[in-house]
Design a protein around this motif. Structure first.
Motif, mmCIF file in Angstrom:
data_model
loop_
_atom_site.group_PDB
_atom_site.id
_atom_site.type_symbol
_atom_site.label_atom_id
_atom_site.label_comp_id
_atom_site.label_asym_id
_atom_site.label_seq_id
_atom_site.Cartn_x
_atom_site.Cartn_y
_atom_site.Cartn_z
ATOM 1 N N LEU A 102 -0.389 6.917 -5.012
ATOM 2 C CA LEU A 102 0.582 7.694 -5.786
ATOM 3 C C LEU A 102 1.609 6.731 -6.360
ATOM 4 N N ASP A 103 1.745 6.719 -7.694
ATOM 5 C CA ASP A 103 2.714 5.823 -8.306
ATOM 6 C C ASP A 103 2.922 6.268 -9.751
ATOM 7 N N THR A 104 4.014 5.797 -10.349
ATOM 8 C CA THR A 104 4.225 6.109 -11.765
ATOM 9 C C THR A 104 3.235 5.346 -12.644
ATOM 10 N N SER A 105 2.643 4.269 -12.113
ATOM 11 C CA SER A 105 1.642 3.485 -12.833
ATOM 12 C C SER A 105 0.244 3.873 -12.364
ATOM 13 N N ALA A 155 9.211 14.536 -12.297
ATOM 14 C CA ALA A 155 8.756 13.323 -12.977
ATOM 15 C C ALA A 155 7.238 13.245 -12.897
ATOM 16 N N SER A 156 6.640 12.678 -13.929
ATOM 17 C CA SER A 156 5.183 12.516 -13.954
ATOM 18 C C SER A 156 4.781 11.380 -13.029
ATOM 19 N N GLU A 157 3.707 11.592 -12.312
ATOM 20 C CA GLU A 157 3.225 10.589 -11.363
ATOM 21 C C GLU A 157 1.707 10.541 -11.442
ATOM 22 N N ALA A 214 -2.844 12.946 -13.560
ATOM 23 C CA ALA A 214 -1.382 12.962 -13.525
ATOM 24 C C ALA A 214 -0.917 14.219 -12.815
ATOM 25 N N GLU A 262 3.018 16.335 -11.488
ATOM 26 C CA GLU A 262 4.472 16.354 -11.561
ATOM 27 C C GLU A 262 5.027 16.305 -10.147
ATOM 28 N N ALA A 263 5.867 15.366 -9.858
ATOM 29 C CA ALA A 263 6.494 15.227 -8.547
ATOM 30 C C ALA A 263 7.996 15.152 -8.735
ATOM 31 N N ALA A 305 -1.443 2.921 -8.677
ATOM 32 C CA ALA A 305 -2.008 3.980 -7.834
ATOM 33 C C ALA A 305 -3.456 3.682 -7.493
#
Length: 573
Positions: free
Chosen positions: A550-553, A529-531, A523, A525-526, A557
């Motif tokens: 790269l994705d929130t999921s 927000a966590s990514e 994980a 931080e971008a 990703a």
């Protein structure tokens, strides 16, 4: 080149200290000497455009704020500007604007009328040091002064007597005396001793009111060990040694001013005159910044404050109107910077080790013992950030690029992936011939490894337009997707013991053979927000390529990472 025209130092001055009797080689510097900046006098004389009053005042305020206790401020008899500046300081002192432990030093030649003018300038100063000088070496006596040893001594004695009489007329002021036999290092040691001892007695020096004897290497003529021998000779033989502050004033004609000063302190010097960043006539005075921070790097308190080295440099550059070289020790823009790959790798590992050690000791990283390769001191101690420590160009290696991506963008590249990205960066910097910033590295990383798995733009030959995944009652994972492979579009399905293995089977159904050789995720931080970040090394046919997602999921990703590797393999075939 006609080298025969020049005489070695031993043909010009004799220093009679037998080699086995030297004391300075076995000495250590365990406390800082008294540092005396001469930027406002000696340094100012060397400027093509001498400082105006505002620049002089700004420089003086800097020196006071840094903690210097003696400051040579000018040559009052030489110019109206210097005289007026000393008068301004007298007024400042009267209003409490100069700390009580700071002494003003003024400079004068051995001429009665100029001494009078010098004493006029310090009227009202509660504390002052009057610095008397005269050239003493044979070549200066013969060529410049046209006087014998005895005649020069007579001039010095008359000047010193006059100074004592003027000081006695001001019983309320603390006026001390300093003497410099200019060109000391070219002068017969016995003659210097005779001059200095004569003034020590004439001025009635005592431990409570010591005399300063300042021994300049006015023009460097020999290796630093010779200067150390000369200083040790005086240190051993000076009368009333406990009533004398032995001072040195090295110049830098041979580029060894710092070494001369350090060896002189080992040999008995208690005081060092110089300039911040080494400004001065010809190749300059000795650099007090380097000297002080050399001590700091050895665990010795330098007794002056360099905690914001860039602010100090800004003032000095403004006042001198001279730049500090980017490679200047400790203070240059590039001195804490590594471009070389091997250096970057060592520094990156050193930072990680330092953080672990601090945690083990239960202290902050700023308090933990410093032991990081290639960095003699912690840049943070002098106000430098870590952002400039590692910078990337065509000479850089995988460690530096990985360090910047991790510290600036939170990407922790797998070790097996770093050489691959290093080749990408080197190709880009070789083409441009320029340094790559951390932002540019990140953009290059995304364009190379992430974009091929996200469709559009650099999406490549295979595009994943929709997909779902679920889990069967028997525990197997199912991956159903729509793939466009070249000009063909179809729905495909795969099953496996995990979502990625199921996706690989779906790709196989589309005619694309993929083996996942390495995979990792983390994980980051971008934008607050966590990514999730995923990295996949895949064999696609005969090619082995890395991809990233790269994705929130995490799952999205990871799918993007595999697809990026697939497209990178197809794009290179």
């Amino acid at each position: 080149m006609p080298h025969h025209r020049y005489r070695p130092y031993q043909h010009r001055v004799d220093v009679d200290i037998p080699s086995p009797d030297r004391g300075w080689p076995g000495s250590r510097i365990e406390r800082a000497p008294l540092w005396v900046p001469v930027d406002l006098r000696d340094g100012n004389q060397a400027l093509a455009e001498p400082m105006d009053p505002a620049r002089k005042r700004r420089f003086f305020d800097l020196l006071v704020s840094m903690g210097f206790k003696e400051i040579e401020v000018g040559y009052p008899s030489a110019s109206r500007a210097d005289f007026d500046f000393v008068r301004d300081l007298a007024a400042l002192s009267a209003s409490g604007g100069i700390p009580e432990d700071v002494s003003i030093v003024v400079f004068t030649p051995a001429k009665p009328d100029l001494i009078d003018r010098t004493f006029e300038s310090i009227e009202g100063l509660p504390r002052a040091v009057v610095h008397l000088y005269i050239p003493t070496s044979p070549v200066w006596r013969d060529v410049v002064l046209g006087r014998s040893r005895a005649q020069v001594q007579g001039v010095v004695t008359a000047a010193a007597t006059h100074m004592a009489r003027l000081a006695d007329a001001r019983p309320g002021a603390d006026i001390r005396f300093q003497f410099s036999p200019e060109t000391f290092n070219l002068t017969e040691p016995d003659y210097v001793l005779e001059l200095c001892d004569g003034l020590t007695e004439l001025w009635d020096a005592s431990p409570e009111r010591p005399v300063t004897h300042n021994l300049p290497a006015t023009v460097e003529i020999a290796t630093p060990n010779v200067y150390a021998d000369q200083i040790e000779y005086l240190h051993r033989h000076l009368a009333r040694r406990d009533s004398v502050i032995l001072s040195v004033h090295p110049h830098n004609d041979r580029g060894t001013g710092v070494a001369c000063a350090e060896l002189a302190v080992l040999a008995g010097a208690q005081r060092v005159e110089g300039c911040l960043f080494g400004n001065g006539e010809r190749t300059g005075n000795v650099d007090l910044v380097t000297l002080a921070l050399n001590l700091y790097a050895q665990g010795v308190d330098p007794m002056v404050d360099f905690s914001d080295i860039d602010a100090v440099r800004d003032v000095v550059e403004h006042c001198n109107r001279l730049p500090v070289h980017p490679r200047h020790p400790y203070a240059g823009d590039l001195v804490h910077t590594a471009f070389s790959g091997t250096h970057q790798d060592a520094i990156s590992k050193g930072f990680a080790h330092h953080a672990r050690r601090a945690a083990e000791l239960g202290v902050t990283e700023r308090e933990a013992p410093w032991d990081v390769p290639y960095l003699p001191i912690d840049p943070a101690d002098i106000g430098r950030s870590y952002e400039a420590v590692i910078r990337v160009n065509s000479q850089s290696g995988k460690g530096g690029m990985a360090y910047l991506l991790q510290t600036r963008h939170g990407l922790d590249l797998p070790r097996r992936m770093r050489p691959d990205f290093s080749r990408v960066v080197q190709e880009a910097t070789d083409d441009s011939g320029q340094e790559a910033s951390a932002k540019e590295l990140y953009e290059l990383f995304r364009a190379t490894y992430v974009a091929p798995g996200q469709g559009g733009g650099d999406g490549g030959e295979v595009e994943l337009s929709s997909w779902t995944t679920d889990r069967a009652p028997d525990g197997a994972h199912r991956f159903v997707c729509t793939l466009q492979v070249g000009d063909r579009t179809g729905d495909f399905e795969g099953a496996g013991n995990g979502p990625l293995s199921a996706f690989v089977e779906a790709l196989a159904a589309a005619g694309i053979t993929v083996d996942i050789l390495d995979y990792s995720e983390h994980a980051t931080e971008a934008g607050g927000a966590s990514e999730a970040v995923a990295y996949a090394e895949c064999r696609v046919g005969d090619a082995v390529r890395w991809g990233a997602g790269l994705d929130t999921s995490v799952l999205t990703a990871s799918v993007q990472a595999v697809l990026a590797a697939v497209n990178r393999a197809g794009a290179t075939e």
